[in-house]
Design a protein around this motif. Structure first.
Motif, PDB file in Angstrom:
ATOM      1  N   ARG A  94      -1.776   9.287  -8.102  1.00  0.00           N
ATOM      2  CA  ARG A  94      -0.955   8.960  -7.197  1.00  0.00           C
ATOM      3  C   ARG A  94      -0.027   7.626  -7.490  1.00  0.00           C
ATOM      4  O   ARG A  94       1.164   7.454  -7.067  1.00  0.00           O
ATOM      5  N   LEU A  95      -0.355   6.861  -8.341  1.00  0.00           N
ATOM      6  CA  LEU A  95       0.299   5.516  -8.585  1.00  0.00           C
ATOM      7  C   LEU A  95       1.581   5.844  -9.451  1.00  0.00           C
ATOM      8  O   LEU A  95       2.325   4.976  -9.453  1.00  0.00           O
ATOM      9  N   VAL A  96       1.840   7.101  -9.904  1.00  0.00           N
ATOM     10  CA  VAL A  96       3.141   7.617 -10.543  1.00  0.00           C
ATOM     11  C   VAL A  96       4.473   7.241  -9.592  1.00  0.00           C
ATOM     12  O   VAL A  96       5.286   6.988 -10.008  1.00  0.00           O
ATOM     13  N   THR A  97       3.985   7.350  -8.062  1.00  0.00           N
ATOM     14  CA  THR A  97       5.248   7.198  -7.076  1.00  0.00           C
ATOM     15  C   THR A  97       4.644   6.105  -6.095  1.00  0.00           C
ATOM     16  O   THR A  97       5.260   6.033  -4.997  1.00  0.00           O
ATOM     17  N   ALA A  98       3.962   5.095  -6.422  1.00  0.00           N
ATOM     18  CA  ALA A  98       3.446   3.874  -5.670  1.00  0.00           C
ATOM     19  C   ALA A  98       3.262   2.776  -6.357  1.00  0.00           C
ATOM     20  O   ALA A  98       3.217   2.792  -7.896  1.00  0.00           O
ATOM     21  N   ASP A  99       3.170   1.641  -5.782  1.00  0.00           N
ATOM     22  CA  ASP A  99       2.890   0.335  -6.440  1.00  0.00           C
ATOM     23  C   ASP A  99       1.595  -0.232  -6.203  1.00  0.00           C
ATOM     24  O   ASP A  99       0.922  -0.665  -7.133  1.00  0.00           O
ATOM     25  N   LEU A 100       0.746   0.336  -5.239  1.00  0.00           N
ATOM     26  CA  LEU A 100      -0.596   0.112  -5.002  1.00  0.00           C
ATOM     27  C   LEU A 100      -1.116   1.460  -4.451  1.00  0.00           C
ATOM     28  O   LEU A 100      -0.603   1.982  -3.507  1.00  0.00           O
ATOM     29  N   VAL A 101      -2.408   1.792  -4.883  1.00  0.00           N
ATOM     30  CA  VAL A 101      -2.946   3.169  -4.266  1.00  0.00           C
ATOM     31  C   VAL A 101      -4.379   2.570  -4.037  1.00  0.00           C
ATOM     32  O   VAL A 101      -5.062   2.178  -4.864  1.00  0.00           O
ATOM     33  N   ILE A 102      -4.765   2.924  -2.566  1.00  0.00           N
ATOM     34  CA  ILE A 102      -5.911   2.620  -2.170  1.00  0.00           C
ATOM     35  C   ILE A 102      -6.897   3.926  -2.115  1.00  0.00           C
ATOM     36  O   ILE A 102      -6.125   5.019  -1.541  1.00  0.00           O
ATOM     37  N   GLY A 103      -8.048   3.936  -2.597  1.00  0.00           N
ATOM     38  CA  GLY A 103      -8.932   5.005  -2.128  1.00  0.00           C
ATOM     39  C   GLY A 103      -9.732   4.903  -0.829  1.00  0.00           C
ATOM     40  O   GLY A 103     -10.312   4.025  -0.582  1.00  0.00           O
ATOM     41  N   SER A 104      -9.279   5.892   0.327  1.00  0.00           N
ATOM     42  CA  SER A 104      -9.553   5.582   1.600  1.00  0.00           C
ATOM     43  C   SER A 104     -10.422   6.466   2.084  1.00  0.00           C
ATOM     44  O   SER A 104     -10.566   7.956   1.804  1.00  0.00           O
ATOM     45  N   ARG A 105     -11.456   5.758   2.915  1.00  0.00           N
ATOM     46  CA  ARG A 105     -12.375   6.627   3.699  1.00  0.00           C
ATOM     47  C   ARG A 105     -11.807   7.036   4.830  1.00  0.00           C
ATOM     48  O   ARG A 105     -12.693   7.925   5.574  1.00  0.00           O
ATOM     49  N   TRP A 106     -11.004   6.685   5.300  1.00  0.00           N
ATOM     50  CA  TRP A 106     -10.483   6.882   6.734  1.00  0.00           C
ATOM     51  C   TRP A 106      -9.350   7.740   6.847  1.00  0.00           C
ATOM     52  O   TRP A 106      -8.764   7.718   7.863  1.00  0.00           O
ATOM     53  N   ILE A 107      -8.716   8.348   5.993  1.00  0.00           N
ATOM     54  CA  ILE A 107      -7.850   9.295   6.047  1.00  0.00           C
ATOM     55  C   ILE A 107      -8.299  10.586   5.910  1.00  0.00           C
ATOM     56  O   ILE A 107      -9.417  10.968   5.354  1.00  0.00           O
TER      57      ILE A 107
ATOM     58  N   THR B 112      -7.752  -6.814   2.539  1.00  0.00           N
ATOM     59  CA  THR B 112      -6.751  -6.961   3.433  1.00  0.00           C
ATOM     60  C   THR B 112      -5.527  -7.739   2.977  1.00  0.00           C
ATOM     61  O   THR B 112      -4.526  -7.400   3.153  1.00  0.00           O
ATOM     62  N   ASP B 113      -5.800  -8.936   2.618  1.00  0.00           N
ATOM     63  CA  ASP B 113      -4.748  -9.947   2.130  1.00  0.00           C
ATOM     64  C   ASP B 113      -3.944  -9.131   1.141  1.00  0.00           C
ATOM     65  O   ASP B 113      -2.637  -9.308   1.148  1.00  0.00           O
ATOM     66  N   MET B 114      -4.628  -8.492  -0.166  1.00  0.00           N
ATOM     67  CA  MET B 114      -3.661  -7.993  -1.188  1.00  0.00           C
ATOM     68  C   MET B 114      -2.877  -6.884  -0.635  1.00  0.00           C
ATOM     69  O   MET B 114      -1.448  -6.909  -1.034  1.00  0.00           O
ATOM     70  N   ALA B 115      -3.321  -6.063   0.124  1.00  0.00           N
ATOM     71  CA  ALA B 115      -2.604  -4.840   0.508  1.00  0.00           C
ATOM     72  C   ALA B 115      -1.382  -5.506   1.504  1.00  0.00           C
ATOM     73  O   ALA B 115      -0.315  -4.788   1.662  1.00  0.00           O
ATOM     74  N   TRP B 116      -1.675  -6.235   2.479  1.00  0.00           N
ATOM     75  CA  TRP B 116      -0.606  -7.047   3.371  1.00  0.00           C
ATOM     76  C   TRP B 116       0.549  -7.611   2.568  1.00  0.00           C
ATOM     77  O   TRP B 116       1.682  -7.324   2.719  1.00  0.00           O
ATOM     78  N   ARG B 117       0.040  -8.438   1.694  1.00  0.00           N
ATOM     79  CA  ARG B 117       1.169  -9.026   0.805  1.00  0.00           C
ATOM     80  C   ARG B 117       1.920  -8.045  -0.211  1.00  0.00           C
ATOM     81  O   ARG B 117       3.010  -8.040  -0.269  1.00  0.00           O
ATOM     82  N   THR B 118       1.264  -6.795  -0.425  1.00  0.00           N
ATOM     83  CA  THR B 118       1.922  -6.002  -1.185  1.00  0.00           C
ATOM     84  C   THR B 118       3.128  -5.324  -0.449  1.00  0.00           C
ATOM     85  O   THR B 118       4.232  -4.941  -0.565  1.00  0.00           O
ATOM     86  N   LEU B 119       2.697  -5.107   1.044  1.00  0.00           N
ATOM     87  CA  LEU B 119       3.671  -4.602   1.986  1.00  0.00           C
ATOM     88  C   LEU B 119       4.671  -5.397   2.220  1.00  0.00           C
ATOM     89  O   LEU B 119       5.877  -5.078   2.515  1.00  0.00           O
ATOM     90  N   GLN B 120       4.333  -6.747   2.571  1.00  0.00           N
ATOM     91  CA  GLN B 120       5.286  -7.741   2.495  1.00  0.00           C
ATOM     92  C   GLN B 120       6.356  -8.022   1.335  1.00  0.00           C
ATOM     93  O   GLN B 120       7.613  -8.363   1.842  1.00  0.00           O
ATOM     94  N   ALA B 121       5.803  -7.671   0.406  1.00  0.00           N
ATOM     95  CA  ALA B 121       7.063  -7.724  -0.640  1.00  0.00           C
ATOM     96  C   ALA B 121       7.724  -6.347  -0.890  1.00  0.00           C
ATOM     97  O   ALA B 121       8.840  -6.444  -1.714  1.00  0.00           O
ATOM     98  N   GLY B 122       7.747  -5.698   0.097  1.00  0.00           N
ATOM     99  CA  GLY B 122       8.568  -4.375   0.212  1.00  0.00           C
ATOM    100  C   GLY B 122       8.175  -3.264  -0.758  1.00  0.00           C
ATOM    101  O   GLY B 122       8.882  -2.527  -1.031  1.00  0.00           O
ATOM    102  N   LEU B 123       7.054  -3.345  -1.339  1.00  0.00           N
ATOM    103  CA  LEU B 123       6.574  -2.350  -2.084  1.00  0.00           C
ATOM    104  C   LEU B 123       5.914  -1.209  -1.480  1.00  0.00           C
ATOM    105  O   LEU B 123       5.430  -1.327  -0.330  1.00  0.00           O
ATOM    106  N   ARG B 124       5.655  -0.238  -2.184  1.00  0.00           N
ATOM    107  CA  ARG B 124       4.922   1.182  -1.811  1.00  0.00           C
ATOM    108  C   ARG B 124       3.465   1.193  -1.591  1.00  0.00           C
ATOM    109  O   ARG B 124       3.010   0.928  -3.052  1.00  0.00           O
ATOM    110  N   VAL B 125       2.801   1.297  -0.758  1.00  0.00           N
ATOM    111  CA  VAL B 125       1.170   1.401  -0.939  1.00  0.00           C
ATOM    112  C   VAL B 125       1.110   2.793  -0.337  1.00  0.00           C
ATOM    113  O   VAL B 125       1.503   3.363   0.625  1.00  0.00           O
ATOM    114  N   ALA B 126       0.235   3.503  -1.172  1.00  0.00           N
ATOM    115  CA  ALA B 126      -0.273   4.890  -0.811  1.00  0.00           C
ATOM    116  C   ALA B 126      -1.788   4.739  -0.920  1.00  0.00           C
ATOM    117  O   ALA B 126      -2.477   3.997  -1.216  1.00  0.00           O
ATOM    118  N   GLU B 127      -2.301   5.895   0.095  1.00  0.00           N
ATOM    119  CA  GLU B 127      -3.619   6.177   0.122  1.00  0.00           C
ATOM    120  C   GLU B 127      -4.235   7.493  -0.120  1.00  0.00           C
ATOM    121  O   GLU B 127      -3.461   8.393   0.326  1.00  0.00           O
TER     122      GLU B 127
END
Length: 250
Positions: free
Chosen positions: A113-126, A189-204
């Motif tokens: 998934r990182l091919v089209t994102a800047d940060l990818v999170i392995g999510s329990r809640w999706i 949480t801090d790292m994910a929020w900073r990534t979004l604030q930088a205008g980058l793509r976060v995927a789960e």
């Protein structure tokens, strides 16, 4: 070695008293992803985890160890490892727990998934994500904490507290990790929020999270409480900044 389309990849694994798990989890990771390097960051574990890690590194050139002299929080250990990885020239830097709760066999989901994102999170809640061997109280605490994060910070991430994730090198450089001060579990949480604030793509992507079977959990009610306090401060500060900006424009 490299992972298709992503370049050099390393997974950072922080440890403190994980002698029962470290050889087991590193073995699984190396078998599941032979092209991915492993960096163990040990916080001077008194149970000999660091010595076991050194033996793994002696036997496998794709395993390295960073020894820290103090135990000052999960975030501090990750930040130290991230900086070492950046200095070593890695293109992708990931993180995962040493206790088996994050399954190396599912790492490919994040990397693909990182091919089209800047940060990818392995999510329990999706949809498709799940937890194994958690009491209902623990699940409610996690779901509720993540809901609180979404409401206070205005983000859409379903599992901002998850610790199984991969970053592009450019992401860590863009968010200036040398300015990150959160040391405990709120670090995620801090790292994910900073990534979004930088205008980058976060995927789960969905993962199956398995509660540790060996060793002691580092999570506690006090840790969760402190995390919620910090999110509250960030959220109120963000709202104040937006209100002030609107007032100035008027």
């Amino acid at each position: 070695m490299t992972y298709d389309g992503l370049g050099r990849v390393v997974m950072v694994i922080p440890t403190y008293n994980e002698a029962l798990n470290i050889e087991w989890i590193v073995g699984r990771l190396r078998a599941a992803q032979p092209g991915v390097d492993v960096m163990i960051v040990d916080d001077n574990s008194p149970d000999g985890t660091g010595d076991l890690a050194d033996k793994l590194a002696l036997d496998d050139a794709q395993v390295s160890v960073v020894h820290r002299t103090a135990k000052d929080g999960l975030g501090a250990a990750y930040l130290h490892g991230f900086q070492v990885a950046l200095d070593a020239g890695y293109d992708v830097i990931g993180e995962m727990d040493a206790d088996g709760s994050h399954q190396p066999e599912q790492l490919h989901r994040l990397l693909d998934r990182l091919v089209t994102a800047d940060l990818v999170i392995g999510s329990r809640w999706i949809p498709g994500g799940s937890v194994v061997n958690w009491p209902m109280s623990r699940e409610l605490l996690s779901r509720g904490g993540n809901l609180y994060v979404r409401l206070l910070l205005g983000v859409r991430i379903k599992d901002a507290t998850a610790g199984f994730r991969v970053f592009r090198r450019s992401t860590l450089e863009a968010i200036s990790i040398d300015t990150v001060e959160s040391a405990g579990y709120i670090f995620q949480t801090d790292m994910a929020w900073r990534t979004l604030q930088a205008g980058l793509r976060v995927a789960e992507v969905p993962i199956e999270f398995i509660e540790r079977e060996r060793g002691d959990s580092k999570m506690s009610g006090a840790v969760a409480s402190e995390s919620l306090k910090m999110v509250t401060r960030w959220g109120l500060r963000e709202r104040w900044n937006r209100l002030r900006a609107r007032t100035v424009r008027r």
